[in-house]
Design an enzyme around this catalytic site. Structure first.
Site, PDB file in Angstrom:
ATOM      1  N   LYS A 191      37.883  42.517  43.455  1.00 46.94           N
ATOM      2  CA  LYS A 191      36.912  42.190  42.396  1.00 46.94           C
ATOM      3  C   LYS A 191      36.915  43.231  41.285  1.00 46.94           C
ATOM      4  O   LYS A 191      35.863  43.628  40.769  1.00 46.94           O
ATOM      5  CB  LYS A 191      35.511  42.007  42.985  1.00 46.94           C
ATOM      6  CG  LYS A 191      35.419  40.867  44.001  1.00 46.94           C
ATOM      7  CD  LYS A 191      33.993  40.695  44.502  1.00 46.94           C
ATOM      8  CE  LYS A 191      33.883  39.536  45.493  1.00 46.94           C
ATOM      9  NZ  LYS A 191      34.562  39.821  46.781  1.00 46.94           N
ATOM     10  N   ARG A 192      38.102  43.647  40.884  1.00 49.76           N
ATOM     11  CA  ARG A 192      38.215  44.631  39.814  1.00 49.76           C
ATOM     12  C   ARG A 192      37.835  44.001  38.480  1.00 49.76           C
ATOM     13  O   ARG A 192      38.027  42.800  38.270  1.00 49.76           O
ATOM     14  CB  ARG A 192      39.638  45.173  39.730  1.00 49.76           C
ATOM     15  CG  ARG A 192      40.162  45.838  40.997  1.00 49.76           C
ATOM     16  CD  ARG A 192      39.319  47.009  41.430  1.00 49.76           C
ATOM     17  NE  ARG A 192      39.988  47.807  42.449  1.00 49.76           N
ATOM     18  CZ  ARG A 192      39.386  48.713  43.203  1.00 49.76           C
ATOM     19  NH1 ARG A 192      38.084  48.916  43.068  1.00 49.76           N
ATOM     20  NH2 ARG A 192      40.064  49.414  44.090  1.00 49.76           N
TER      21      ARG A 192
END
EC number: 4.1.1.23
Length: 282
Positions: free
Chosen positions: A95-96
């Site tokens: 979930k960058r």
């Protein structure tokens, strides 16, 4: 072989839409592994070995490794999955969401350090935060779209303008992913199983994209409703279950128990797909 190609091959070979999420919590480890963070690799590798022929993908969550300084164990696990199940794509759940050179470093981390086939991303900072990942030919990227957590309503379910007919934010993300952002043809969307009506809406807006659907199992999402809402011929869904599978037993039989629960979940999903096909066939 591209990520999309790998998904199709794994779906056909394993007759599966099930993704097993690898979220190791040493405090919940069963039997002889209980409480031992040095055994994260052993725990996850046992789950992989027990379920590799039942899944369309594996999804390790990077925070569960980093929190215990176990990135080296994640590297070992990635190599193990590539060795024992080369046909099964691995989605690094990171979930960058950053821009410029920082995003480039995160892309290197996902695709070069860990060798993931796909990664999860937050698109909140716009296309700049996604573009570095699209430079990797054949690698997949899943954009958070309509997530399974209740707080997702705070942003994702808001209209872009207070005028009837304007899309909700999650619908806008789906349109971008289906259209102008999909430069390498490997984008997908994360849509929670706890919102089947929204899954159906996302599928209407993005008819060909793969959907990564968490929330089945411990979060209470309905597997059959998920398939009915999101699966279409030629449009894959990847239905993730983590805790309900990997913690199916608190004893040393945890890997066997994980296999039984994975098999049960896979068969529920396959039965729902068969029902959808019967309904769609005149």
């Amino acid at each position: 072989m591209t990520f999309i190609d790998m998904l199709g091959a794994a779906e056909r070979q394993n007759h599966s839409m099930l993704c097993v999420g690898l979220d190791p919590e040493p405090a919940r480890f069963p039997g002889r592994l209980a409480g031992d963070a040095s055994k994260i690799y052993d725990f996850c590798a046992a789950i992989v070995d027990a379920t590799a022929d039942l899944v369309i993908a594996f999804k390790p969550q990077i925070a569960y490794f980093a929190a215990h300084r176990a990135e080296d164990q994640l590297e070992r696990l990635m190599a193990h999955m590539r060795r024992v199940a080369p046909q099964v794509p691995v989605i690094l759940d990171a979930k960058r969401g950053d821009i410029g050179s920082t995003a480039e470093q995160y892309a290197i981390e996902a695709f070069e350090r860990y060798g993931a086939d796909a990664v999860t991303l937050s698109p909140f900072m716009g296309f700049d935060s996604v573009a570095p990942y699209l430079k990797y030919h054949g690698k997949g990227s899943f954009l958070l779209c309509r997530t399974s957590n209740p707080g997702g309503d705070d942003l994702q379910n808001q209209r872009l303008a207070s005028v009837d007919g304007q899309p909700l934010l999650y619908e806008h993300i789906a349109r971008l992913a289906q259209g102008p952002w999909n430069l390498n043809g490997q984008l997908g969307l994360v849509v929670g199983a706890t919102y089947p009506a929204e899954i159906e809406r996302v599928r209407a807006v993005a008819p060909t994209l793969p959907l990564l659907i968490p929330g089945v199992g411990a979060q209470g999402g309905d597997a059959a409703a998920t398939v009915r809402a999101g699966w279409r011929p030629g449009a894959p869904i990847i239905v993730n279950s983590s805790r309900a599978i990997i913690y199916a037993s608190s004893g040393d039989d945890f890997a066997d128990a994980a296999r039984r629960e994975a098999l049960r979940t896979r068969d529920v999903l396959q039965a729902a797909r068969a029902d959808s096909l019967r309904v769609a066939t005149p």
